[in-house]
Design a protein around this motif. Structure first.
Motif, PDB file in Angstrom:
ATOM      1  N   VAL A   1       0.824  -1.209   0.000  1.00 12.33           N
ATOM      2  CA  VAL A   1       0.000   0.000   0.000  1.00 12.33           C
ATOM      3  C   VAL A   1       0.856   1.256   0.000  1.00 12.33           C
ATOM      4  O   VAL A   1       0.350   2.371   0.054  1.00 12.33           O
ATOM      5  N   GLY A   2       2.174   1.089  -0.052  1.00 10.54           N
ATOM      6  CA  GLY A   2       3.112   2.201  -0.122  1.00 10.54           C
ATOM      7  C   GLY A   2       4.415   1.704  -0.706  1.00 10.54           C
ATOM      8  O   GLY A   2       4.507   0.577  -1.210  1.00 10.54           O
ATOM      9  N   LEU A   3       5.442   2.525  -0.654  1.00  7.86           N
ATOM     10  CA  LEU A   3       6.728   2.187  -1.256  1.00  7.86           C
ATOM     11  C   LEU A   3       7.406   1.040  -0.501  1.00  7.86           C
ATOM     12  O   LEU A   3       7.194   0.844   0.695  1.00  7.86           O
ATOM     13  N   THR A   4       8.215   0.285  -1.227  1.00  8.59           N
ATOM     14  CA  THR A   4       8.843  -0.904  -0.647  1.00  8.59           C
ATOM     15  C   THR A   4      10.303  -0.694  -0.270  1.00  8.59           C
ATOM     16  O   THR A   4      10.884  -1.536   0.403  1.00  8.59           O
ATOM     17  N   HIS A   5      10.926   0.384  -0.713  1.00  7.82           N
ATOM     18  CA  HIS A   5      12.368   0.530  -0.500  1.00  7.82           C
ATOM     19  C   HIS A   5      12.669   1.308   0.782  1.00  7.82           C
ATOM     20  O   HIS A   5      11.796   1.943   1.367  1.00  7.82           O
ATOM     21  N   ARG A   6      13.905   1.217   1.218  1.00  8.96           N
ATOM     22  CA  ARG A   6      14.430   1.919   2.386  1.00  8.96           C
ATOM     23  C   ARG A   6      13.479   1.789   3.579  1.00  8.96           C
ATOM     24  O   ARG A   6      12.938   0.721   3.861  1.00  8.96           O
ATOM     25  N   GLU A   7      13.255   2.894   4.270  1.00  9.92           N
ATOM     26  CA  GLU A   7      12.502   2.830   5.522  1.00  9.92           C
ATOM     27  C   GLU A   7      10.998   2.672   5.311  1.00  9.92           C
ATOM     28  O   GLU A   7      10.265   2.417   6.269  1.00  9.92           O
TER      29      GLU A   7
ATOM     30  N   TYR B   1      -0.413   5.269   1.092  1.00  6.84           N
ATOM     31  CA  TYR B   1       0.814   5.945   1.517  1.00  6.84           C
ATOM     32  C   TYR B   1       1.645   6.309   0.294  1.00  6.84           C
ATOM     33  O   TYR B   1       1.681   5.576  -0.691  1.00  6.84           O
ATOM     34  N   HIS B   2       2.341   7.427   0.373  1.00  9.53           N
ATOM     35  CA  HIS B   2       3.508   7.660  -0.484  1.00  9.53           C
ATOM     36  C   HIS B   2       4.624   8.061   0.472  1.00  9.53           C
ATOM     37  O   HIS B   2       5.160   7.229   1.187  1.00  9.53           O
ATOM     38  N   GLY B   3       4.951   9.334   0.559  1.00  6.07           N
ATOM     39  CA  GLY B   3       5.879   9.743   1.601  1.00  6.07           C
ATOM     40  C   GLY B   3       5.237   9.720   2.975  1.00  6.07           C
ATOM     41  O   GLY B   3       5.903   9.490   3.984  1.00  6.07           O
ATOM     42  N   ILE B   4       3.929   9.959   3.001  1.00  4.61           N
ATOM     43  CA  ILE B   4       3.172   9.981   4.254  1.00  4.61           C
ATOM     44  C   ILE B   4       1.848   9.255   4.048  1.00  4.61           C
ATOM     45  O   ILE B   4       1.491   8.909   2.924  1.00  4.61           O
TER      46      ILE B   4
END
Length: 338
Positions: free
Chosen positions: A81-87, A330-333
Protein backbone atom coordinates in the motif's frame (compact mmCIF):
# COMPACT_ATOMS: atom_id res chain seq x y z
CA UNK A 1 -1.11 -18.94 -34.30
CA UNK A 2 -4.12 -17.14 -35.69
CA UNK A 3 -7.29 -18.15 -37.50
CA UNK A 4 -10.55 -16.46 -38.37
CA UNK A 5 -13.64 -17.27 -36.31
CA UNK A 6 -16.99 -15.67 -37.19
CA UNK A 7 -15.27 -12.78 -38.95
CA UNK A 8 -13.02 -11.89 -35.98
CA UNK A 9 -9.45 -12.78 -35.22
CA UNK A 10 -9.02 -15.52 -32.61
CA UNK A 11 -5.51 -16.54 -31.67
CA UNK A 12 -3.19 -17.45 -28.89
CA UNK A 13 0.31 -16.05 -28.85
CA UNK A 14 3.09 -18.54 -29.39
CA UNK A 15 5.73 -18.94 -26.74
CA UNK A 16 7.72 -15.94 -25.50
CA UNK A 17 6.79 -12.78 -23.59
CA UNK A 18 8.79 -9.56 -23.34
CA UNK A 19 7.41 -6.78 -21.13
CA UNK A 20 9.20 -3.42 -21.03
CA UNK A 21 8.19 -1.12 -18.17
CA UNK A 22 9.42 2.32 -17.16
CA UNK A 23 8.76 4.82 -14.38
CA UNK A 24 6.56 7.90 -14.35
CA UNK A 25 5.69 8.11 -18.06
CA UNK A 26 1.92 8.34 -18.03
CA UNK A 27 1.00 8.81 -21.67
CA UNK A 28 3.71 11.40 -22.37
CA UNK A 29 4.58 9.76 -25.70
CA UNK A 30 4.36 10.87 -29.31
CA UNK A 31 1.85 8.20 -30.28
CA UNK A 32 -0.46 9.48 -27.53
CA UNK A 33 -0.47 12.97 -29.02
CA UNK A 34 2.44 14.75 -27.30
CA UNK A 35 3.95 16.90 -30.03
CA UNK A 36 7.15 18.04 -28.32
CA UNK A 37 8.48 14.71 -27.02
CA UNK A 38 10.64 12.57 -29.34
CA UNK A 39 9.75 8.86 -29.01
CA UNK A 40 10.31 7.24 -32.42
CA UNK A 41 10.78 3.69 -31.11
CA UNK A 42 7.62 3.65 -29.01
CA UNK A 43 5.73 5.27 -31.86
CA UNK A 44 7.00 2.51 -34.15
CA UNK A 45 5.91 -0.13 -31.65
CA UNK A 46 2.42 1.38 -31.57
CA UNK A 47 2.24 1.57 -35.36
CA UNK A 48 3.21 -2.10 -35.62
CA UNK A 49 0.77 -3.34 -33.00
CA UNK A 50 -2.03 -2.24 -30.70
CA UNK A 51 -2.29 0.92 -28.61
CA UNK A 52 -4.65 1.10 -25.65
CA UNK A 53 -5.96 4.67 -25.50
CA UNK A 54 -7.69 4.41 -22.09
CA UNK A 55 -5.36 2.30 -19.97
CA UNK A 56 -5.08 3.26 -16.29
CA UNK A 57 -3.20 2.03 -13.24
CA UNK A 58 -4.68 1.18 -9.86
CA UNK A 59 -2.37 3.45 -7.84
CA UNK A 60 -0.59 6.71 -8.72
CA UNK A 61 2.74 5.75 -7.12
CA UNK A 62 5.40 3.22 -8.02
CA UNK A 63 5.35 0.16 -5.73
CA UNK A 64 1.57 -0.22 -5.20
CA UNK A 65 0.90 0.14 -8.90
CA UNK A 66 3.60 -2.35 -9.89
CA UNK A 67 2.45 -4.89 -7.31
CA UNK A 68 -1.08 -4.66 -8.71
CA UNK A 69 0.12 -4.85 -12.31
CA UNK A 70 2.26 -7.97 -11.81
CA UNK A 71 -0.18 -9.85 -9.56
CA UNK A 72 -3.50 -8.83 -11.13
CA UNK A 73 -4.74 -7.82 -7.65
CA UNK A 74 -5.47 -4.46 -6.01
CA UNK A 75 -2.92 -2.80 -3.69
CA UNK A 76 -5.06 -3.19 -0.55
CA UNK A 77 -4.94 -6.97 -1.10
CA UNK A 78 -1.29 -7.40 -2.11
CA UNK A 79 0.11 -5.78 1.05
CA UNK A 80 1.93 -3.13 -0.98
CA UNK A 81 0.00 0.00 0.00
CA UNK A 82 3.11 2.20 -0.12
CA UNK A 83 6.73 2.19 -1.26
CA UNK A 84 8.84 -0.90 -0.65
CA UNK A 85 12.37 0.53 -0.50
CA UNK A 86 14.43 1.92 2.39
CA UNK A 87 12.50 2.83 5.52
CA UNK A 88 9.07 2.66 3.85
CA UNK A 89 9.29 -1.14 4.11
CA UNK A 90 5.97 -2.18 2.59
CA UNK A 91 6.17 -5.68 1.15
CA UNK A 92 4.26 -8.16 -0.94
CA UNK A 93 2.21 -10.59 1.12
CA UNK A 94 3.81 -14.08 1.21
CA UNK A 95 1.01 -15.71 -0.78
CA UNK A 96 0.92 -13.11 -3.58
CA UNK A 97 2.31 -14.37 -6.89
CA UNK A 98 4.09 -12.33 -9.55
CA UNK A 99 3.46 -13.20 -13.20
CA UNK A 100 7.03 -14.56 -13.29
CA UNK A 101 6.10 -17.24 -10.73
CA UNK A 102 3.01 -18.25 -12.72
CA UNK A 103 5.03 -18.49 -15.93
CA UNK A 104 7.86 -20.33 -14.20
CA UNK A 105 5.36 -22.96 -13.10
CA UNK A 106 4.18 -23.20 -16.72
CA UNK A 107 7.70 -24.05 -17.92
CA UNK A 108 9.00 -20.61 -18.86
CA UNK A 109 12.55 -19.37 -18.27
CA UNK A 110 11.98 -16.13 -16.37
CA UNK A 111 14.42 -13.20 -16.38
CA UNK A 112 14.43 -9.76 -14.77
CA UNK A 113 16.54 -7.00 -16.30
CA UNK A 114 16.71 -3.90 -14.07
CA UNK A 115 14.62 -3.15 -11.03
CA UNK A 116 11.34 -4.61 -9.81
CA UNK A 117 10.33 -2.11 -7.03
CA UNK A 118 7.30 -4.06 -5.77
CA UNK A 119 8.80 -6.25 -3.04
CA UNK A 120 11.61 -5.97 -0.52
CA UNK A 121 13.48 -8.74 -2.33
CA UNK A 122 13.39 -9.72 -5.99
CA UNK A 123 14.39 -13.27 -5.08
CA UNK A 124 10.82 -14.19 -4.04
CA UNK A 125 9.13 -13.13 -7.28
CA UNK A 126 9.73 -16.21 -9.43
CA UNK A 127 12.59 -15.11 -11.68
CA UNK A 128 15.15 -17.73 -12.60
CA UNK A 129 17.80 -15.08 -13.14
CA UNK A 130 18.26 -11.45 -12.09
CA UNK A 131 20.28 -9.32 -14.50
CA UNK A 132 21.71 -5.81 -13.97
CA UNK A 133 19.90 -5.13 -10.73
CA UNK A 134 19.35 -1.41 -10.17
CA UNK A 135 17.90 0.35 -7.20
CA UNK A 136 14.80 2.51 -7.26
CA UNK A 137 15.17 6.11 -6.15
CA UNK A 138 18.89 6.19 -6.96
CA UNK A 139 20.31 9.63 -7.59
CA UNK A 140 23.42 11.37 -8.77
CA UNK A 141 25.46 11.00 -11.96
CA UNK A 142 25.01 7.22 -12.09
CA UNK A 143 21.24 7.20 -11.58
CA UNK A 144 20.52 6.62 -15.26
CA UNK A 145 20.21 2.92 -15.97
CA UNK A 146 18.22 2.37 -19.14
CA UNK A 147 21.20 1.99 -21.49
CA UNK A 148 22.89 -0.60 -19.28
CA UNK A 149 19.68 -2.56 -18.82
CA UNK A 150 18.87 -2.51 -22.55
CA UNK A 151 22.34 -3.68 -23.53
CA UNK A 152 22.23 -6.46 -20.94
CA UNK A 153 19.02 -7.73 -22.55
CA UNK A 154 20.53 -7.38 -26.04
CA UNK A 155 23.61 -9.40 -25.05
CA UNK A 156 21.47 -12.06 -23.37
CA UNK A 157 19.06 -12.64 -26.24
CA UNK A 158 21.87 -12.68 -28.81
CA UNK A 159 23.45 -15.60 -26.95
CA UNK A 160 20.28 -17.45 -25.98
CA UNK A 161 19.94 -20.98 -27.34
CA UNK A 162 17.49 -22.55 -24.85
CA UNK A 163 14.37 -24.14 -26.29
CA UNK A 164 12.03 -23.38 -23.37
CA UNK A 165 9.83 -20.28 -23.82
CA UNK A 166 11.04 -17.18 -21.98
CA UNK A 167 9.52 -14.31 -20.05
CA UNK A 168 11.74 -11.23 -19.83
CA UNK A 169 10.80 -8.20 -17.74
CA UNK A 170 12.93 -5.23 -18.81
CA UNK A 171 12.57 -2.35 -16.37
CA UNK A 172 13.96 1.16 -16.81
CA UNK A 173 14.45 3.75 -14.08
CA UNK A 174 14.01 6.61 -16.55
CA UNK A 175 12.19 8.96 -16.81
CA UNK A 176 11.94 9.06 -13.00
CA UNK A 177 13.33 12.15 -11.29
CA UNK A 178 16.20 13.15 -11.30
CA UNK A 179 15.64 13.28 -15.03
CA UNK A 180 18.53 11.52 -16.79
CA UNK A 181 18.92 12.64 -20.42
CA UNK A 182 21.84 10.34 -21.22
CA UNK A 183 23.25 11.68 -24.46
CA UNK A 184 20.00 13.43 -25.43
CA UNK A 185 20.12 17.20 -25.79
CA UNK A 186 17.57 19.04 -23.64
CA UNK A 187 15.19 20.99 -25.88
CA UNK A 188 14.57 24.70 -25.73
CA UNK A 189 11.96 25.11 -22.95
CA UNK A 190 10.04 27.47 -25.21
CA UNK A 191 9.31 24.57 -27.55
CA UNK A 192 7.75 22.09 -25.11
CA UNK A 193 4.04 21.45 -24.72
CA UNK A 194 2.44 22.30 -21.37
CA UNK A 195 -0.46 20.14 -20.11
CA UNK A 196 -3.65 22.21 -20.39
CA UNK A 197 -4.41 21.92 -16.65
CA UNK A 198 -1.07 23.50 -15.58
CA UNK A 199 0.14 27.11 -15.71
CA UNK A 200 2.47 28.13 -18.53
CA UNK A 201 5.39 29.32 -16.42
CA UNK A 202 9.14 29.27 -17.01
CA UNK A 203 10.03 26.85 -14.21
CA UNK A 204 7.55 24.27 -15.48
CA UNK A 205 8.81 24.61 -19.05
CA UNK A 206 12.37 23.90 -17.88
CA UNK A 207 11.23 20.84 -15.91
CA UNK A 208 9.25 19.44 -18.84
CA UNK A 209 12.20 19.99 -21.20
CA UNK A 210 14.41 17.89 -18.90
CA UNK A 211 11.63 15.33 -18.42
CA UNK A 212 11.18 14.92 -22.18
CA UNK A 213 14.93 14.47 -22.69
CA UNK A 214 14.83 11.66 -20.14
CA UNK A 215 11.86 10.13 -21.96
CA UNK A 216 13.80 10.20 -25.24
CA UNK A 217 16.75 8.58 -23.47
CA UNK A 218 14.41 5.81 -22.30
CA UNK A 219 12.90 5.51 -25.79
CA UNK A 220 16.40 4.96 -27.20
CA UNK A 221 16.79 2.06 -24.77
CA UNK A 222 13.45 0.67 -25.94
CA UNK A 223 14.80 0.80 -29.48
CA UNK A 224 17.90 -1.13 -28.41
CA UNK A 225 15.71 -3.87 -26.87
CA UNK A 226 13.38 -4.09 -29.88
CA UNK A 227 16.25 -4.17 -32.37
CA UNK A 228 17.98 -6.92 -30.39
CA UNK A 229 14.78 -8.98 -30.39
CA UNK A 230 14.37 -8.44 -34.12
CA UNK A 231 17.91 -9.67 -34.79
CA UNK A 232 17.36 -12.77 -32.67
CA UNK A 233 15.79 -16.11 -33.48
CA UNK A 234 12.77 -15.23 -31.33
CA UNK A 235 11.26 -12.25 -33.16
CA UNK A 236 8.41 -14.20 -34.74
CA UNK A 237 7.21 -15.91 -31.57
CA UNK A 238 7.46 -13.18 -28.94
CA UNK A 239 4.65 -11.00 -27.63
CA UNK A 240 6.04 -7.55 -26.83
CA UNK A 241 4.32 -5.31 -24.27
CA UNK A 242 5.30 -1.81 -23.20
CA UNK A 243 3.77 0.02 -20.26
CA UNK A 244 4.53 2.27 -17.31
CA UNK A 245 3.64 2.30 -13.63
CA UNK A 246 1.57 5.51 -13.37
CA UNK A 247 1.21 9.11 -14.52
CA UNK A 248 3.79 11.81 -15.15
CA UNK A 249 5.78 13.39 -12.27
CA UNK A 250 4.03 16.74 -12.57
CA UNK A 251 1.55 18.60 -10.35
CA UNK A 252 -1.97 17.15 -10.44
CA UNK A 253 -0.54 13.90 -11.84
CA UNK A 254 1.71 11.44 -9.97
CA UNK A 255 0.46 10.70 -6.41
CA UNK A 256 -3.04 11.99 -7.24
CA UNK A 257 -6.12 10.18 -8.48
CA UNK A 258 -6.84 12.75 -11.15
CA UNK A 259 -6.69 11.17 -14.61
CA UNK A 260 -3.11 12.40 -15.29
CA UNK A 261 -1.97 10.54 -12.17
CA UNK A 262 -3.33 7.16 -13.23
CA UNK A 263 -3.36 7.35 -17.05
CA UNK A 264 -0.78 5.00 -18.55
CA UNK A 265 0.67 4.02 -21.89
CA UNK A 266 0.04 0.43 -22.96
CA UNK A 267 1.28 -1.01 -26.26
CA UNK A 268 1.29 -4.61 -27.54
CA UNK A 269 2.81 -6.21 -30.61
CA UNK A 270 2.98 -9.72 -32.00
CA UNK A 271 3.37 -10.85 -35.63
CA UNK A 272 -0.12 -12.41 -35.48
CA UNK A 273 -1.84 -9.22 -34.31
CA UNK A 274 -3.29 -6.43 -36.45
CA UNK A 275 -1.10 -3.37 -36.87
CA UNK A 276 -1.87 0.23 -36.05
CA UNK A 277 -5.06 -0.62 -34.16
CA UNK A 278 -6.30 1.49 -31.24
CA UNK A 279 -8.29 -0.11 -28.43
CA UNK A 280 -10.52 2.56 -26.87
CA UNK A 281 -11.95 0.40 -24.10
CA UNK A 282 -11.21 1.09 -20.44
CA UNK A 283 -8.35 -1.11 -19.23
CA UNK A 284 -6.88 -1.33 -15.72
CA UNK A 285 -3.39 -2.55 -14.99
CA UNK A 286 -4.89 -5.36 -12.87
CA UNK A 287 -6.26 -6.61 -16.19
CA UNK A 288 -2.80 -7.15 -17.68
CA UNK A 289 -1.88 -10.46 -16.02
CA UNK A 290 -5.15 -12.24 -16.89
CA UNK A 291 -4.95 -10.82 -20.41
CA UNK A 292 -1.42 -12.10 -20.97
CA UNK A 293 -2.17 -15.51 -19.48
CA UNK A 294 -5.17 -15.98 -21.76
CA UNK A 295 -3.21 -14.82 -24.82
CA UNK A 296 -0.51 -17.35 -23.91
CA UNK A 297 -3.22 -20.03 -23.55
CA UNK A 298 -2.44 -20.52 -19.85
CA UNK A 299 -4.89 -20.84 -16.94
CA UNK A 300 -5.95 -17.65 -15.11
CA UNK A 301 -5.95 -17.98 -11.29
CA UNK A 302 -9.40 -17.55 -9.77
CA UNK A 303 -8.25 -14.99 -7.18
CA UNK A 304 -7.26 -12.29 -9.66
CA UNK A 305 -9.20 -9.02 -9.49
CA UNK A 306 -8.55 -8.05 -13.11
CA UNK A 307 -10.55 -8.98 -16.19
CA UNK A 308 -8.90 -10.59 -19.19
CA UNK A 309 -8.72 -8.25 -22.15
CA UNK A 310 -7.72 -10.99 -24.60
CA UNK A 311 -11.02 -10.53 -26.40
CA UNK A 312 -10.23 -6.82 -26.77
CA UNK A 313 -6.88 -7.68 -28.32
CA UNK A 314 -8.56 -10.13 -30.67
CA UNK A 315 -11.21 -7.58 -31.62
CA UNK A 316 -14.08 -9.77 -30.41
CA UNK A 317 -15.59 -7.33 -27.86
CA UNK A 318 -15.80 -3.55 -27.45
CA UNK A 319 -15.28 -3.41 -23.66
CA UNK A 320 -14.48 -5.51 -20.60
CA UNK A 321 -15.30 -3.00 -17.84
CA UNK A 322 -17.36 0.16 -17.32
CA UNK A 323 -15.27 1.72 -14.56
CA UNK A 324 -11.74 2.08 -13.21
CA UNK A 325 -10.93 1.76 -9.51
CA UNK A 326 -7.82 3.44 -8.11
CA UNK A 327 -6.45 3.94 -4.64
CA UNK A 328 -3.64 5.62 -2.72
CA UNK A 329 -2.81 4.94 0.92
CA UNK A 330 0.81 5.94 1.52
CA UNK A 331 3.51 7.66 -0.48
CA UNK A 332 5.88 9.74 1.60
CA UNK A 333 3.17 9.98 4.25
CA UNK A 334 -0.21 8.48 5.05
CA UNK A 335 -2.44 10.18 2.48
CA UNK A 336 -5.49 7.99 1.72
CA UNK A 337 -7.53 8.57 -1.42
CA UNK A 338 -10.02 6.37 -3.25
Amino acid sequence: VSHAVSGAECYTVSMNLLVIICHDLGRHVGCYGWRSVHTPHLDRLAAGGIRFSRAFCTAPQCSPSRAALWTGRYPHSTGVVGLTHREYANDLNPDERHLAALLHDAGYDTHLFGEQHMARSASRLGFDELHVQTHAMSSGPNAGTCGNVAHAFADWIAQRSATAPFFAQVAFFEPHYPFQPGGVAVANPADVDIPPYLPDISSLRHEIARYEASITNMDTAVGCVLDALQRSAFADDTLVVFTTDHGSPLPRAKTTLYDPGIATALLMRHPGMPTGRVVNALFSNVDLVPTLLELLDLPVPANLHGHSGAALVRGNVASIRSEIFAEKTYHGIYDPMR
